[in-house]
Design a protein around this motif. Structure first.
Motif, PDB file in Angstrom:
ATOM      1  N   HIS A  39       0.805  -1.225   0.000  1.00 20.89           N
ATOM      2  CA  HIS A  39       0.000   0.000   0.000  1.00 20.89           C
ATOM      3  C   HIS A  39       0.835   1.270   0.000  1.00 20.89           C
ATOM      4  CE1 HIS A  39      -2.664  -3.131   1.854  1.00 20.89           C
ATOM      5  NE2 HIS A  39      -3.487  -2.642   0.942  1.00 20.89           N
ATOM      6  N   LEU A  40       2.162   1.137   0.156  1.00 19.35           N
ATOM      7  CA  LEU A  40       3.009   2.328   0.051  1.00 19.35           C
ATOM      8  C   LEU A  40       2.930   2.935  -1.344  1.00 19.35           C
ATOM      9  CD1 LEU A  40       6.233   1.175   1.979  1.00 19.35           C
ATOM     10  CD2 LEU A  40       4.155   2.249   2.881  1.00 19.35           C
ATOM     11  N   ALA A  41       2.505   2.142  -2.322  1.00 15.99           N
ATOM     12  CA  ALA A  41       2.331   2.659  -3.684  1.00 15.99           C
ATOM     13  C   ALA A  41       1.290   3.772  -3.726  1.00 15.99           C
ATOM     14  CB  ALA A  41       1.934   1.526  -4.624  1.00 15.99           C
ATOM     15  N   GLN A  42       0.418   3.810  -2.729  1.00 20.59           N
ATOM     16  CA  GLN A  42      -0.636   4.832  -2.716  1.00 20.59           C
ATOM     17  C   GLN A  42      -0.081   6.240  -2.491  1.00 20.59           C
ATOM     18  OE1 GLN A  42      -3.483   3.478   0.185  1.00 20.59           O
ATOM     19  NE2 GLN A  42      -4.329   1.898  -1.176  1.00 20.59           N
ATOM     20  N   ILE A  43       1.171   6.343  -2.057  1.00 16.02           N
ATOM     21  CA  ILE A  43       1.790   7.676  -1.969  1.00 16.02           C
ATOM     22  C   ILE A  43       1.886   8.280  -3.363  1.00 16.02           C
ATOM     23  CG2 ILE A  43       3.891   8.933  -1.339  1.00 16.02           C
ATOM     24  CD1 ILE A  43       4.376   6.878   0.833  1.00 16.02           C
ATOM     25  N   MET A  44       2.257   7.465  -4.341  1.00 13.00           N
ATOM     26  CA  MET A  44       2.289   7.961  -5.722  1.00 13.00           C
ATOM     27  C   MET A  44       0.884   8.249  -6.227  1.00 13.00           C
ATOM     28  SD  MET A  44       4.019   8.971  -8.311  1.00 13.00           S
ATOM     29  CE  MET A  44       5.709   8.361  -8.276  1.00 13.00           C
ATOM     30  N   ARG A  79      -8.041  -2.962   2.060  1.00 13.38           N
ATOM     31  CA  ARG A  79      -8.434  -2.054   3.130  1.00 13.38           C
ATOM     32  C   ARG A  79      -9.615  -1.211   2.654  1.00 13.38           C
ATOM     33  NH1 ARG A  79      -5.716  -5.191   5.074  1.00 13.38           N
ATOM     34  NH2 ARG A  79      -3.836  -4.983   6.353  1.00 13.38           N
ATOM     35  N   TYR A  80     -10.585  -1.019   3.571  1.00 16.38           N
ATOM     36  CA  TYR A  80     -11.801  -0.284   3.236  1.00 16.38           C
ATOM     37  C   TYR A  80     -11.956   0.936   4.142  1.00 16.38           C
ATOM     38  CZ  TYR A  80     -13.103  -4.610   0.807  1.00 16.38           C
ATOM     39  OH  TYR A  80     -13.134  -5.712  -0.012  1.00 16.38           O
ATOM     40  N   ALA A  81     -12.656   1.918   3.624  1.00 14.44           N
ATOM     41  CA  ALA A  81     -12.992   3.115   4.397  1.00 14.44           C
ATOM     42  C   ALA A  81     -14.505   3.279   4.490  1.00 14.44           C
ATOM     43  CB  ALA A  81     -12.349   4.346   3.761  1.00 14.44           C
ATOM     44  N   ASP A  82     -15.237   2.197   4.250  1.00 14.68           N
ATOM     45  CA  ASP A  82     -16.707   2.209   4.304  1.00 14.68           C
ATOM     46  C   ASP A  82     -17.311   3.233   3.351  1.00 14.68           C
ATOM     47  OD1 ASP A  82     -16.718   0.207   6.235  1.00 14.68           O
ATOM     48  OD2 ASP A  82     -16.581   1.643   7.883  1.00 14.68           O
ATOM     49  N   ILE A  83     -16.700   3.353   2.184  1.00 14.59           N
ATOM     50  CA  ILE A  83     -17.255   4.233   1.152  1.00 14.59           C
ATOM     51  C   ILE A  83     -18.271   3.418   0.352  1.00 14.59           C
ATOM     52  CG2 ILE A  83     -16.738   5.622  -0.888  1.00 14.59           C
ATOM     53  CD1 ILE A  83     -13.926   6.060   0.263  1.00 14.59           C
ATOM     54  N   ASP A  84     -19.502   3.846   0.368  1.00 14.29           N
ATOM     55  CA  ASP A  84     -20.589   3.096  -0.265  1.00 14.29           C
ATOM     56  C   ASP A  84     -21.017   3.734  -1.575  1.00 14.29           C
ATOM     57  OD1 ASP A  84     -20.671   1.262   1.839  1.00 14.29           O
ATOM     58  OD2 ASP A  84     -22.042   2.540   3.003  1.00 14.29           O
ATOM     59  N   SER A 143      -5.526   3.344   3.900  1.00  8.36           N
ATOM     60  CA  SER A 143      -5.121   2.579   2.705  1.00  8.36           C
ATOM     61  C   SER A 143      -6.333   2.101   1.920  1.00  8.36           C
ATOM     62  CB  SER A 143      -4.246   1.377   3.099  1.00  8.36           C
ATOM     63  OG  SER A 143      -3.078   1.785   3.755  1.00  8.36           O
ATOM     64  N   SER A 144      -7.377   2.911   1.907  1.00 11.65           N
ATOM     65  CA  SER A 144      -8.637   2.541   1.262  1.00 11.65           C
ATOM     66  C   SER A 144      -8.446   2.198  -0.214  1.00 11.65           C
ATOM     67  CB  SER A 144      -9.636   3.694   1.393  1.00 11.65           C
ATOM     68  OG  SER A 144     -10.743   3.495   0.542  1.00 11.65           O
ATOM     69  N   SER A 145      -8.806   0.938  -0.544  1.00  9.04           N
ATOM     70  CA  SER A 145      -8.741   0.522  -1.945  1.00  9.04           C
ATOM     71  C   SER A 145      -9.856   1.165  -2.747  1.00  9.04           C
ATOM     72  CB  SER A 145      -8.845  -1.005  -2.047  1.00  9.04           C
ATOM     73  OG  SER A 145      -7.738  -1.621  -1.426  1.00  9.04           O
ATOM     74  N   GLU A 146     -11.028   1.403  -2.106  1.00  6.41           N
ATOM     75  CA  GLU A 146     -12.123   2.071  -2.830  1.00  6.41           C
ATOM     76  C   GLU A 146     -11.698   3.464  -3.262  1.00  6.41           C
ATOM     77  OE1 GLU A 146     -14.583   1.153   1.068  1.00  6.41           O
ATOM     78  OE2 GLU A 146     -12.493   1.676   0.736  1.00  6.41           O
ATOM     79  N   ALA A 147     -11.096   4.221  -2.317  1.00  7.63           N
ATOM     80  CA  ALA A 147     -10.671   5.584  -2.630  1.00  7.63           C
ATOM     81  C   ALA A 147      -9.638   5.581  -3.752  1.00  7.63           C
ATOM     82  CB  ALA A 147     -10.092   6.248  -1.381  1.00  7.63           C
ATOM     83  N   THR A 168      -3.792   0.839  -6.135  1.00  2.00           N
ATOM     84  CA  THR A 168      -4.161   0.405  -4.792  1.00  2.00           C
ATOM     85  C   THR A 168      -2.981  -0.120  -3.996  1.00  2.00           C
ATOM     86  OG1 THR A 168      -4.663  -1.824  -5.586  1.00  2.00           O
ATOM     87  CG2 THR A 168      -6.468  -0.212  -5.587  1.00  2.00           C
ATOM     88  N   GLY A 169      -1.971  -0.643  -4.682  1.00  2.00           N
ATOM     89  CA  GLY A 169      -0.857  -1.281  -4.005  1.00  2.00           C
ATOM     90  C   GLY A 169      -1.089  -2.757  -3.741  1.00  2.00           C
ATOM     91  N   LEU A 170      -2.182  -3.308  -4.237  1.00  2.01           N
ATOM     92  CA  LEU A 170      -2.468  -4.732  -4.043  1.00  2.01           C
ATOM     93  C   LEU A 170      -1.451  -5.590  -4.800  1.00  2.01           C
ATOM     94  CD1 LEU A 170      -6.376  -4.750  -4.198  1.00  2.01           C
ATOM     95  CD2 LEU A 170      -4.896  -4.869  -2.173  1.00  2.01           C
ATOM     96  N   TYR A 171      -1.384  -6.836  -4.417  1.00  2.00           N
ATOM     97  CA  TYR A 171      -0.342  -7.754  -4.877  1.00  2.00           C
ATOM     98  C   TYR A 171      -0.276  -7.837  -6.398  1.00  2.00           C
ATOM     99  CZ  TYR A 171       2.409 -12.039  -5.324  1.00  2.00           C
ATOM    100  OH  TYR A 171       3.374 -12.960  -5.659  1.00  2.00           O
ATOM    101  N   ASP A 172       0.927  -7.657  -6.912  1.00  2.00           N
ATOM    102  CA  ASP A 172       1.209  -7.848  -8.329  1.00  2.00           C
ATOM    103  C   ASP A 172       2.712  -8.059  -8.440  1.00  2.00           C
ATOM    104  OD1 ASP A 172       1.909  -7.343 -11.149  1.00  2.00           O
ATOM    105  OD2 ASP A 172      -0.173  -6.687 -11.348  1.00  2.00           O
ATOM    106  N   THR A 173       3.099  -9.191  -9.002  1.00  2.00           N
ATOM    107  CA  THR A 173       4.525  -9.532  -9.047  1.00  2.00           C
ATOM    108  C   THR A 173       5.336  -8.527  -9.856  1.00  2.00           C
ATOM    109  OG1 THR A 173       4.100 -10.988 -10.941  1.00  2.00           O
ATOM    110  CG2 THR A 173       4.099 -11.989  -8.746  1.00  2.00           C
ATOM    111  N   HIS A 174       4.685  -7.772 -10.730  1.00  2.00           N
ATOM    112  CA  HIS A 174       5.399  -6.802 -11.566  1.00  2.00           C
ATOM    113  C   HIS A 174       5.384  -5.398 -10.951  1.00  2.00           C
ATOM    114  CE1 HIS A 174       5.824  -9.737 -14.737  1.00  2.00           C
ATOM    115  NE2 HIS A 174       4.525  -9.981 -14.707  1.00  2.00           N
ATOM    116  N   GLN A 175       4.739  -5.247  -9.810  1.00  2.00           N
ATOM    117  CA  GLN A 175       4.722  -3.939  -9.123  1.00  2.00           C
ATOM    118  C   GLN A 175       5.820  -3.944  -8.069  1.00  2.00           C
ATOM    119  OE1 GLN A 175       1.432  -1.148  -8.688  1.00  2.00           O
ATOM    120  NE2 GLN A 175       1.178  -2.029  -6.654  1.00  2.00           N
ATOM    121  N   THR A 176       6.914  -3.274  -8.372  1.00  2.00           N
ATOM    122  CA  THR A 176       8.084  -3.309  -7.500  1.00  2.00           C
ATOM    123  C   THR A 176       8.669  -1.912  -7.297  1.00  2.00           C
ATOM    124  OG1 THR A 176       9.562  -3.717  -9.377  1.00  2.00           O
ATOM    125  CG2 THR A 176       8.725  -5.659  -8.202  1.00  2.00           C
ATOM    126  N   SER A 177       9.426  -1.801  -6.218  1.00  2.00           N
ATOM    127  CA  SER A 177      10.155  -0.564  -5.934  1.00  2.00           C
ATOM    128  C   SER A 177      11.294  -0.918  -4.981  1.00  2.00           C
ATOM    129  CB  SER A 177       9.233   0.492  -5.312  1.00  2.00           C
ATOM    130  OG  SER A 177       9.897   1.741  -5.222  1.00  2.00           O
TER     131      SER A 177
END
Length: 511
Positions: free
Chosen positions: A75-80, A117-122, A140-144, A183-192
């Motif tokens: 989820h640190l990818a969410q900074i970008m 991760r959710y922020a209860d955004i409906d 770390s809201s994935s919806e947002a 979102t920062g969710l798992y992806d083998t090609h998403q690296t830093s």
């Protein structure tokens, strides 16, 4: 009363320490010497697979572990994600987005549900961009993340947004970062890497509103949707970095949020900052294990952050490694009027961050000075430099300047110039210039002679009449040749004049 006085003294001590730190930081920044990056080996053990500790005031990495090893950022990818939104939204409070359930419905069937991760955004919630950013950075809201990416990704939606993330990473100089989703969710090609994420975080902190949002402990949306959230009193987003929470076992005084990120397949990660006595550090920690050897749940990323910060605040201090009053060496002065040498010293104090566990005598001082200089010399004139080296790396370069002034003796200087003129470059330049000019002159002379020869008009042969008397008077020359002298038949003369003329011509001919 004693307790009160004790608190007052404690506050005063902290204020003095903070003031001293700020002053030293300002001196360091204003100093004329240049400092290079160097790190220390800390006598600590970290669970995280990669780490960086960064001093904000000096912009210096003081500790690192596997800082350039590719990791999944989670989820640190969410900074970008936040960076792209902040740079493409002119009005965070005036821009509203209606949540569309279709954008994040797939999250409910995600394989690694604990990663989401959710922020209860409906569906139907109307929130400002600022509120979506709070949901993103605190929870770390994935919806947002998906809602913002779809809105700011242009006609290409989320795919276009990811392209913008990668373009920005490249622009910032990140050499080992690739994003695949917002979102920062798992992806083998998403690296830093820890180093790239530090670069991204520092840039984010330079943007308006980011630090305020990313370091807030709790936030309640002001935009309500009564159908989904009632009066909204329970709709509170709390920062996932519990180091900010004074009721948490992991509370760390002076710590400020930024971002956490966890993925079941990689581990726990965190980027946080902390300030003490006017000194601020940023910590980047990647992929600490979830469990200990017994399988018990652990929060090693928070423990590692506290360990690094404790080490930094207790061991790393500002140290004067070189004082500007120290006389370093002397330089010979030629043609001086008085002293034949001048002393040099550092242009300014060399104040650097230093680890108290490391003996400063381990620093190697390499002096580079002019062997001799010509008078006059003025006080403050740079005559060399000193390099400070640690573990073979140059950590600072300090100019060395003249302590006093030395005047020129003109009689000595003129004698010196006369003696050394043949060895001077001007003498060599003069020789070369003279040879070039001589060659040009000779070439011009040859060219002028050639042009003159070409411009001569030959005589008409019909006017070349040999005088027969010449051949009769000179029997020894029986044959007339082309190269014999040719006489023009001039006007009639008297017999005496003709006789004198013939005699002169005959004598000239046989001379």
């Amino acid at each position: 009363m004693r307790v009160y006085n004790h608190k007052i003294r404690g506050i005063a001590i902290h204020l003095c320490a903070a003031t001293l730190t700020v002053v030293l930081s300002a001196i360091l920044i204003a100093s004329s010497f240049s400092a290079n990056a160097y790190t220390f080996s800390a006598d600590i053990s970290l669970y995280s697979s990669a780490a960086i500790l960064y001093n904000v005031e000096t912009e210096q990495v003081v500790y690192e572990k596997n800082a350039d090893t590719a990791q999944m950022p989670g989820h640190l990818a969410q900074i970008m994600t936040a960076i792209i939104v902040l740079e493409n939204c002119d009005d965070l409070d005036g821009t509203t987005i209606t949540a569309n359930h279709d954008l994040y419905a797939e999250l409910y069937s995600y394989d690694e549900s604990d990663d989401v991760r959710y922020a209860d955004i409906d569906d139907g919630d109307v929130l400002t961009v600022r509120e979506y950013l709070y949901a993103l950075m605190l929870t770390s809201s994935s919806e947002a993340a998906l809602i913002l990416a779809d809105y700011f990704g242009g006609s290409s939606g989320q795919a276009g947004f990811v392209t913008m993330m990668n373009d920005k990473a490249q622009e910032l100089g990140c050499t080992a970062t690739t994003f695949q989703n917002p979102t920062g969710l798992y992806d083998t090609h998403q690296t830093s890497t820890a180093r790239d994420l530090l670069t991204i975080t520092n840039y984010a902190l330079s943007l308006d509103d980011f630090e305020e949002i990313a370091t807030t402990q709790a936030f309640t949306p002001t935009t309500k949707n009564s159908e989904n959230h009632g009066d909204g009193s329970d709709w509170i987003w709390t920062h996932s970095n519990t180091m900010m929470d004074s009721t948490s076992d992991y509370y760390y005084e002076g710590a400020e949020g930024i971002k956490t990120g966890n993925l079941n397949n990689t581990g726990r990660s965190i980027i946080t900052k902390a300030t003490k006595d006017g000194t601020t550090y940023i910590v980047v920690l990647l992929n600490a294990p979830f469990n200990d050897e017994d399988g018990d749940l652990q929060y090693y990323h928070l423990e590692d952050a506290a360990t690094l910060l404790d080490w930094a605040f207790s061991k790393i201090t500002y140290v004067i490694l070189l004082e500007d009053t120290e006389e370093i060496a002397e330089v010979k002065v030629l043609n001086s009027d008085g002293n034949s040498y001048v002393l040099v010293h550092p242009e300014s104090n060399c104040i650097l961050l230093w680890c108290s566990d490391v003996d400063s005598s381990a620093i190697q001082k390499v002096i580079q000075l002019e062997s001799e200089v010509q008078a006059p010399v003025t006080a403050g004139q740079v005559l060399g430099s000193m390099e400070l080296k640690f573990s073979g790396e140059t950590i600072a370069t300090i100019p060395l300047i003249a302590i006093g002034s030395v005047d020129r003796s003109w009689s000595n200087f003129n004698l010196y110039a006369l003696e050394n003129f043949p060895n001077s470059p001007w003498f060599r330049y003069g020789i070369v210039a003279g040879c070039i000019l001589t060659g040009l002159y000779i070439a011009l002379c040859i060219y002028a002679a050639y042009r003159a020869k070409r411009s001569v008009i030959p005589e008409d042969p019909i006017h070349l009449i040999p005088h027969t008397t010449d051949f009769q008077d000179a029997p020894q020359r029986r044959n007339w040749k082309r190269d014999d002298t040719v006489f023009y038949h001039g006007p009639d003369r008297s017999e005496k004049e003709q006789e004198e003329w013939k005699t002169k011509q005959t004598s000239d001919h046989f001379r």
